[in-house]
Motif scaffolding. Structure first.
Motif, PDB file in Angstrom:
ATOM      1  N   ALA A   1       0.840  -1.199   0.000  1.00 41.27           N
ATOM      2  CA  ALA A   1       0.000   0.000   0.000  1.00 41.27           C
ATOM      3  C   ALA A   1       0.872   1.245   0.000  1.00 41.27           C
ATOM      4  O   ALA A   1       1.941   1.265   0.613  1.00 41.27           O
ATOM      5  CB  ALA A   1      -0.915   0.010   1.222  1.00 41.27           C
ATOM      6  N   ARG A   2       0.423   2.262  -0.723  1.00 37.89           N
ATOM      7  CA  ARG A   2       1.165   3.517  -0.749  1.00 37.89           C
ATOM      8  C   ARG A   2       0.999   4.252   0.570  1.00 37.89           C
ATOM      9  O   ARG A   2       0.006   4.105   1.273  1.00 37.89           O
ATOM     10  CB  ARG A   2       0.712   4.407  -1.889  1.00 37.89           C
ATOM     11  CG  ARG A   2      -0.694   4.916  -1.786  1.00 37.89           C
ATOM     12  CD  ARG A   2      -0.981   6.001  -2.807  1.00 37.89           C
ATOM     13  NE  ARG A   2      -0.768   5.588  -4.175  1.00 37.89           N
ATOM     14  CZ  ARG A   2       0.253   5.994  -4.927  1.00 37.89           C
ATOM     15  NH1 ARG A   2       1.154   6.812  -4.446  1.00 37.89           N
ATOM     16  NH2 ARG A   2       0.375   5.595  -6.172  1.00 37.89           N
ATOM     17  N   ARG A   3       1.979   5.081   0.916  1.00 34.27           N
ATOM     18  CA  ARG A   3       1.950   5.840   2.163  1.00 34.27           C
ATOM     19  C   ARG A   3       1.856   7.347   1.944  1.00 34.27           C
ATOM     20  O   ARG A   3       1.882   8.107   2.890  1.00 34.27           O
ATOM     21  CB  ARG A   3       3.192   5.540   3.000  1.00 34.27           C
ATOM     22  CG  ARG A   3       3.218   4.114   3.514  1.00 34.27           C
ATOM     23  CD  ARG A   3       4.485   3.855   4.296  1.00 34.27           C
ATOM     24  NE  ARG A   3       4.428   2.539   4.896  1.00 34.27           N
ATOM     25  CZ  ARG A   3       3.860   2.275   6.065  1.00 34.27           C
ATOM     26  NH1 ARG A   3       3.281   3.243   6.743  1.00 34.27           N
ATOM     27  NH2 ARG A   3       3.850   1.060   6.570  1.00 34.27           N
ATOM     28  N   GLY A   4       1.804   7.770   0.685  1.00 34.30           N
ATOM     29  CA  GLY A   4       1.607   9.197   0.426  1.00 34.30           C
ATOM     30  C   GLY A   4       2.879  10.005   0.294  1.00 34.30           C
ATOM     31  O   GLY A   4       2.838  11.217   0.157  1.00 34.30           O
ATOM     32  N   LEU A   5       4.064   9.347   0.332  1.00 37.35           N
ATOM     33  CA  LEU A   5       5.298  10.092   0.127  1.00 37.35           C
ATOM     34  C   LEU A   5       5.411  10.522  -1.327  1.00 37.35           C
ATOM     35  O   LEU A   5       5.035   9.793  -2.225  1.00 37.35           O
ATOM     36  CB  LEU A   5       6.516   9.223   0.473  1.00 37.35           C
ATOM     37  CG  LEU A   5       6.755   8.896   1.954  1.00 37.35           C
ATOM     38  CD1 LEU A   5       7.913   7.915   2.058  1.00 37.35           C
ATOM     39  CD2 LEU A   5       7.059  10.150   2.735  1.00 37.35           C
TER      40      LEU A   5
ATOM     41  N   SER B   1      12.437   5.199   0.695  1.00 37.70           N
ATOM     42  CA  SER B   1      11.202   4.532   1.089  1.00 37.70           C
ATOM     43  C   SER B   1      11.194   3.084   0.625  1.00 37.70           C
ATOM     44  O   SER B   1      11.693   2.755  -0.450  1.00 37.70           O
ATOM     45  CB  SER B   1       9.979   5.261   0.533  1.00 37.70           C
ATOM     46  OG  SER B   1       9.862   5.039  -0.848  1.00 37.70           O
ATOM     47  N   VAL B   2      10.626   2.220   1.440  1.00 42.74           N
ATOM     48  CA  VAL B   2      10.577   0.795   1.148  1.00 42.74           C
ATOM     49  C   VAL B   2       9.841   0.543  -0.161  1.00 42.74           C
ATOM     50  O   VAL B   2      10.314  -0.199  -1.035  1.00 42.74           O
ATOM     51  CB  VAL B   2       9.899   0.032   2.298  1.00 42.74           C
ATOM     52  CG1 VAL B   2       9.718  -1.442   1.937  1.00 42.74           C
ATOM     53  CG2 VAL B   2      10.711   0.168   3.576  1.00 42.74           C
ATOM     54  N   THR B   3       8.681   1.167  -0.317  1.00 45.79           N
ATOM     55  CA  THR B   3       7.884   0.962  -1.524  1.00 45.79           C
ATOM     56  C   THR B   3       8.657   1.361  -2.772  1.00 45.79           C
ATOM     57  O   THR B   3       8.665   0.645  -3.778  1.00 45.79           O
ATOM     58  CB  THR B   3       6.572   1.769  -1.452  1.00 45.79           C
ATOM     59  OG1 THR B   3       5.846   1.379  -0.292  1.00 45.79           O
ATOM     60  CG2 THR B   3       5.717   1.522  -2.674  1.00 45.79           C
ATOM     61  N   ASN B   4       9.324   2.493  -2.717  1.00 42.15           N
ATOM     62  CA  ASN B   4      10.076   2.978  -3.869  1.00 42.15           C
ATOM     63  C   ASN B   4      11.191   2.011  -4.257  1.00 42.15           C
ATOM     64  O   ASN B   4      11.408   1.709  -5.431  1.00 42.15           O
ATOM     65  CB  ASN B   4      10.652   4.360  -3.557  1.00 42.15           C
ATOM     66  CG  ASN B   4      11.156   5.072  -4.800  1.00 42.15           C
ATOM     67  OD1 ASN B   4      10.408   5.275  -5.743  1.00 42.15           O
ATOM     68  ND2 ASN B   4      12.421   5.426  -4.797  1.00 42.15           N
TER      69      ASN B   4
ATOM     70  N   SER C   1       5.671   5.927 -15.700  1.00 37.38           N
ATOM     71  CA  SER C   1       5.164   5.096 -14.612  1.00 37.38           C
ATOM     72  C   SER C   1       5.466   5.706 -13.253  1.00 37.38           C
ATOM     73  O   SER C   1       4.642   5.661 -12.336  1.00 37.38           O
ATOM     74  CB  SER C   1       5.755   3.685 -14.701  1.00 37.38           C
ATOM     75  OG  SER C   1       7.163   3.708 -14.628  1.00 37.38           O
ATOM     76  N   SER C   2       6.660   6.292 -13.094  1.00 33.10           N
ATOM     77  CA  SER C   2       7.013   6.912 -11.817  1.00 33.10           C
ATOM     78  C   SER C   2       6.116   8.106 -11.505  1.00 33.10           C
ATOM     79  O   SER C   2       5.688   8.299 -10.368  1.00 33.10           O
ATOM     80  CB  SER C   2       8.477   7.369 -11.819  1.00 33.10           C
ATOM     81  OG  SER C   2       9.343   6.291 -11.629  1.00 33.10           O
ATOM     82  N   THR C   3       5.834   8.904 -12.529  1.00 36.70           N
ATOM     83  CA  THR C   3       4.972  10.068 -12.323  1.00 36.70           C
ATOM     84  C   THR C   3       3.561   9.643 -11.939  1.00 36.70           C
ATOM     85  O   THR C   3       2.936  10.221 -11.040  1.00 36.70           O
ATOM     86  CB  THR C   3       4.925  10.943 -13.593  1.00 36.70           C
ATOM     87  OG1 THR C   3       6.250  11.338 -13.941  1.00 36.70           O
ATOM     88  CG2 THR C   3       4.074  12.183 -13.372  1.00 36.70           C
ATOM     89  N   VAL C   4       3.059   8.610 -12.609  1.00 37.37           N
ATOM     90  CA  VAL C   4       1.720   8.115 -12.290  1.00 37.37           C
ATOM     91  C   VAL C   4       1.685   7.571 -10.864  1.00 37.37           C
ATOM     92  O   VAL C   4       0.766   7.868 -10.093  1.00 37.37           O
ATOM     93  CB  VAL C   4       1.292   7.023 -13.295  1.00 37.37           C
ATOM     94  CG1 VAL C   4      -0.009   6.358 -12.845  1.00 37.37           C
ATOM     95  CG2 VAL C   4       1.122   7.625 -14.687  1.00 37.37           C
ATOM     96  N   LEU C   5       2.691   6.801 -10.480  1.00 36.65           N
ATOM     97  CA  LEU C   5       2.745   6.257  -9.126  1.00 36.65           C
ATOM     98  C   LEU C   5       2.843   7.361  -8.083  1.00 36.65           C
ATOM     99  O   LEU C   5       2.233   7.294  -7.020  1.00 36.65           O
ATOM    100  CB  LEU C   5       3.945   5.322  -8.990  1.00 36.65           C
ATOM    101  CG  LEU C   5       3.750   3.915  -9.533  1.00 36.65           C
ATOM    102  CD1 LEU C   5       5.087   3.211  -9.656  1.00 36.65           C
ATOM    103  CD2 LEU C   5       2.825   3.122  -8.621  1.00 36.65           C
ATOM    104  N   GLN C   6       3.608   8.378  -8.384  1.00 31.92           N
ATOM    105  CA  GLN C   6       3.809   9.482  -7.457  1.00 31.92           C
ATOM    106  C   GLN C   6       2.510  10.230  -7.160  1.00 31.92           C
ATOM    107  O   GLN C   6       2.222  10.593  -6.028  1.00 31.92           O
ATOM    108  CB  GLN C   6       4.845  10.447  -8.028  1.00 31.92           C
ATOM    109  CG  GLN C   6       4.995  11.759  -7.254  1.00 31.92           C
ATOM    110  CD  GLN C   6       5.778  12.779  -8.051  1.00 31.92           C
ATOM    111  OE1 GLN C   6       6.392  12.461  -9.075  1.00 31.92           O
ATOM    112  NE2 GLN C   6       5.754  14.017  -7.606  1.00 31.92           N
ATOM    113  N   ARG C   7       1.705  10.429  -8.203  1.00 32.14           N
ATOM    114  CA  ARG C   7       0.561  11.321  -8.062  1.00 32.14           C
ATOM    115  C   ARG C   7      -0.795  10.634  -8.041  1.00 32.14           C
ATOM    116  O   ARG C   7      -1.806  11.271  -7.744  1.00 32.14           O
ATOM    117  CB  ARG C   7       0.598  12.347  -9.197  1.00 32.14           C
ATOM    118  CG  ARG C   7       1.786  13.290  -9.076  1.00 32.14           C
ATOM    119  CD  ARG C   7       1.965  14.141 -10.311  1.00 32.14           C
ATOM    120  NE  ARG C   7       0.722  14.805 -10.709  1.00 32.14           N
ATOM    121  CZ  ARG C   7       0.545  15.428 -11.864  1.00 32.14           C
ATOM    122  NH1 ARG C   7       1.547  15.468 -12.741  1.00 32.14           N
ATOM    123  NH2 ARG C   7      -0.594  15.997 -12.157  1.00 32.14           N
ATOM    124  N   CYS C   8      -0.827   9.356  -8.338  1.00 28.36           N
ATOM    125  CA  CYS C   8      -2.094   8.629  -8.354  1.00 28.36           C
ATOM    126  C   CYS C   8      -2.405   8.125  -6.948  1.00 28.36           C
ATOM    127  O   CYS C   8      -1.821   7.132  -6.492  1.00 28.36           O
ATOM    128  CB  CYS C   8      -2.005   7.463  -9.336  1.00 28.36           C
ATOM    129  SG  CYS C   8      -3.533   6.538  -9.486  1.00 28.36           S
TER     130      CYS C   8
END
Length: 317
Positions: free
Chosen positions: A132-136, A146-149, A299-306
């Motif tokens: 799950a994303r944490r909002g960073l 970050s672990v997710t990144n 993909s990074s931009t989408v992950l960052q802001r989605c």
């Protein structure tokens, strides 16, 4: 097309947070729809040793040197029993109550969280990691490690699901609407194939699948000068992607196609919000975190802001 389970084994890292609980709920709904084709789910927690540091600060090492090994083992086990097993047990209960038929395992490991997740996924032949994303932000996540990144960029052999803030809790149809950006590459076609296999068990209950081709406005004129009509090319790419669904028995009316001109990441994000999709499926190209940060990978931009939708980065292997 012969349909095969796209995620036979799921590694599900959890830490007891509300974010992890959301990932467990998503996995429960998705896994239940897959029935016996899903063979195993592992609830996975990594301890980093911080709990030992807090306890050992009050220990006189001059008189406890001989007992140190046993003391560490005892403190670790107490921490696992008191602080970790309760939320692992809770996660197992949520999965079982969702109707999961697969084997559910609970594992606790030590070490660097991201490294342990990747190592376990590789050694255990897991096809999928759900987090799950944490909002960073991407920038903050990159520099804070970050672990997710780290997992997103290093686990190239697995499809990684990053669960959004809004999930659909219906095991009969866990993902009603899916957005799949395509660009004609083998990577994006892997995403299409993954989505076909993923949604086949509940395709008759879905609200819609949209195949999106974004023509990069910065390259539009160059393509024309090179003798290629970008819009004709885009429609051919979409037709090829849609054919994969149709050949697998999906209704023609269920699969929609859309061509837009603009910045790829921006258009994907806009469509994701306006269409109220539950999942965005993207092929991955295996870039490093630094390269994506510097060149602004789509993909990074989408992950960052989605924030709301779950995003799946599909392995090319």
């Amino acid at each position: 097309m012969k349909l095969q389970c796209p995620i036979p084994k799921i590694l599900l890292p959890v830490d007891g947070s509300k974010h992890a609980k959301r990932a467990v709920q998503f996995t429960g709904c998705l896994g239940a729809s897959m029935g016996k084709s899903l063979s195993a789910i592992t609830l996975f927690h990594i301890t980093t040793g911080g709990y030992l540091s807090r306890h050992m600060a009050n220990v006189d090492f001059r008189t406890k040197v001989i007992e140190e090994s046993d003391l560490f083992k005892r403190l670790k086990q107490e921490h696992i029993n008191k602080d970790i097993m309760p939320f692992l047990d809770e996660g197992e209960k949520v999965l079982k109550n969702s109707g999961i038929e697969a084997t559910i395992e609970k594992v606790v490991a030590d070490g660097d969280p991201a490294n342990e997740i990747i190592r376990t996924a590789d050694e255990g032949n897991f096809s999928t990691i759900v987090m799950a994303r944490r909002g960073l932000s991407e920038l903050r996540g990159f520099f804070l490690g970050s672990v997710t990144n780290k997992v997103i960029h290093a686990a190239t052999g697995q499809t990684v699901y990053i669960v959004g803030s809004k999930i659909h809790k219906d095991k009969a149809c866990p993902i009603p609407k899916i957005l799949i950006p395509v660009d004609g590459s083998s990577y994006s076609m892997k995403g299409v194939e993954h989505a076909v296999c993923l949604t086949a068990p509940f395709k008759d209950s879905m609200g819609g699948i949209t195949l999106l081709r974004v023509i990069n406005v910065a390259l539009y004129t160059a393509r024309l000068k090179g003798g290629t009509d970008p819009e004709v090319e885009a429609n051919q790419i979409l037709d090829d992607a849609k054919a994969v669904f149709l050949n697998a028995g999906f209704s023609r009316d269920l699969v929609n196609t859309k061509v837009v001109i603009g910045n790829p990441a921006e258009e994907i994000l806009k469509e994701g919000d306006q269409g109220e999709y539950n999942l965005i499926v993207m092929g991955r190209k295996g870039r490093t975190a630094l390269k994506d940060l510097m060149i602004g990978g789509v993909s990074s931009t989408v992950l960052q802001r989605c924030r709301n939708q779950t995003v799946a980065l599909v392995s090319s292997k």
